[in-house]
Design a protein around this motif. Structure first.
Motif, mmCIF file in Angstrom:
data_model
loop_
_atom_site.group_PDB
_atom_site.id
_atom_site.type_symbol
_atom_site.label_atom_id
_atom_site.label_comp_id
_atom_site.label_asym_id
_atom_site.label_seq_id
_atom_site.Cartn_x
_atom_site.Cartn_y
_atom_site.Cartn_z
ATOM 1 N N SER A 17 6.331 -13.273 5.389
ATOM 2 C CA SER A 17 7.568 -12.759 5.082
ATOM 3 C C SER A 17 7.533 -12.414 3.445
ATOM 4 N N LEU A 18 6.571 -12.794 2.680
ATOM 5 C CA LEU A 18 6.673 -12.318 1.249
ATOM 6 C C LEU A 18 5.273 -11.804 0.949
ATOM 7 N N LEU A 19 5.058 -10.815 0.158
ATOM 8 C CA LEU A 19 3.697 -10.302 -0.152
ATOM 9 C C LEU A 19 3.770 -9.959 -1.331
ATOM 10 N N ASN A 20 3.142 -10.310 -2.453
ATOM 11 C CA ASN A 20 3.152 -10.045 -3.882
ATOM 12 C C ASN A 20 1.684 -9.329 -4.096
ATOM 13 N N LEU A 21 1.679 -8.219 -4.288
ATOM 14 C CA LEU A 21 0.514 -7.356 -4.895
ATOM 15 C C LEU A 21 0.709 -6.919 -6.161
ATOM 16 N N SER A 22 1.643 -7.557 -6.990
ATOM 17 C CA SER A 22 1.834 -7.090 -8.338
ATOM 18 C C SER A 22 0.873 -7.320 -9.140
ATOM 19 N N GLY A 23 0.652 -6.025 -10.141
ATOM 20 C CA GLY A 23 -0.315 -6.150 -11.134
ATOM 21 C C GLY A 23 -2.011 -5.997 -10.807
ATOM 22 N N LYS A 24 -2.183 -5.526 -9.642
ATOM 23 C CA LYS A 24 -3.393 -5.301 -9.200
ATOM 24 C C LYS A 24 -4.092 -3.892 -9.479
ATOM 25 N N ASP A 25 -3.347 -3.120 -10.142
ATOM 26 C CA ASP A 25 -4.014 -1.602 -10.390
ATOM 27 C C ASP A 25 -4.145 -0.945 -9.115
ATOM 28 N N LEU A 26 -3.211 -1.188 -8.036
ATOM 29 C CA LEU A 26 -3.341 -0.655 -6.652
ATOM 30 C C LEU A 26 -3.154 0.771 -6.828
ATOM 31 N N THR A 27 -3.785 1.811 -5.977
ATOM 32 C CA THR A 27 -3.271 3.009 -5.723
ATOM 33 C C THR A 27 -2.857 3.322 -4.017
ATOM 34 N N MET A 28 -2.550 4.371 -3.786
ATOM 35 C CA MET A 28 -2.393 4.522 -2.330
ATOM 36 C C MET A 28 -3.280 4.160 -1.362
ATOM 37 N N SER A 29 -4.598 4.616 -1.862
ATOM 38 C CA SER A 29 -5.605 4.580 -1.039
ATOM 39 C C SER A 29 -6.064 2.918 -0.615
ATOM 40 N N ALA A 30 -5.538 2.105 -1.749
ATOM 41 C CA ALA A 30 -5.817 0.686 -1.665
ATOM 42 C C ALA A 30 -5.086 -0.027 -0.569
#
Length: 106
Positions: A17-30
């Motif tokens: 129900s909750l997903l935290n992907l903050s501060g991971k330097d993600l780009t759309m391709s990731a």
């Protein structure tokens, strides 16, 4: 054994129900295209990344809260305007020029 683990992972992920992907330097391709399979996902935190857009499939998510703060968006992704369950949208500290007219339907 591998198939049983795969089915278990799929069942577990569908209940997330909750997903935290903050501060991971993600780009759309990731961001995996299969993210729309997370049918139970209600809160998605993507702040403090390098995102400029989101996959179209994001519009299928039934999110209540989406945090896109501190990214590289210059326009709000169209997929966001399709999230009819969305109650909280956080977009501060981006490079947004304007909001789409469809945002008023949320």
């Amino acid at each position: 054994f591998g198939r049983a683990c795969s089915e278990l992972d799929s069942e577990y992920l569908s209940q997330l129900s909750l997903l935290n992907l903050s501060g991971k330097d993600l780009t759309m391709s990731a961001i995996p295209a299969g993210m729309s399979l997370l049918k139970g996902l209600r809160v998605l935190r993507l702040e403090s990344n390098m995102l400029e857009s989101l996959p179209d499939e994001f519009g299928e998510l039934r999110l209540r809260t989406l945090d896109l703060s501190e990214n590289k968006f210059t326009r709000l992704p169209a997929s966001v305007t399709k999230m009819s369950s969305l109650k909280g949208l956080y977009v501060e500290r981006n490079e947004l020029k304007a909001l789409p007219n469809e945002i008023s339907k949320l």
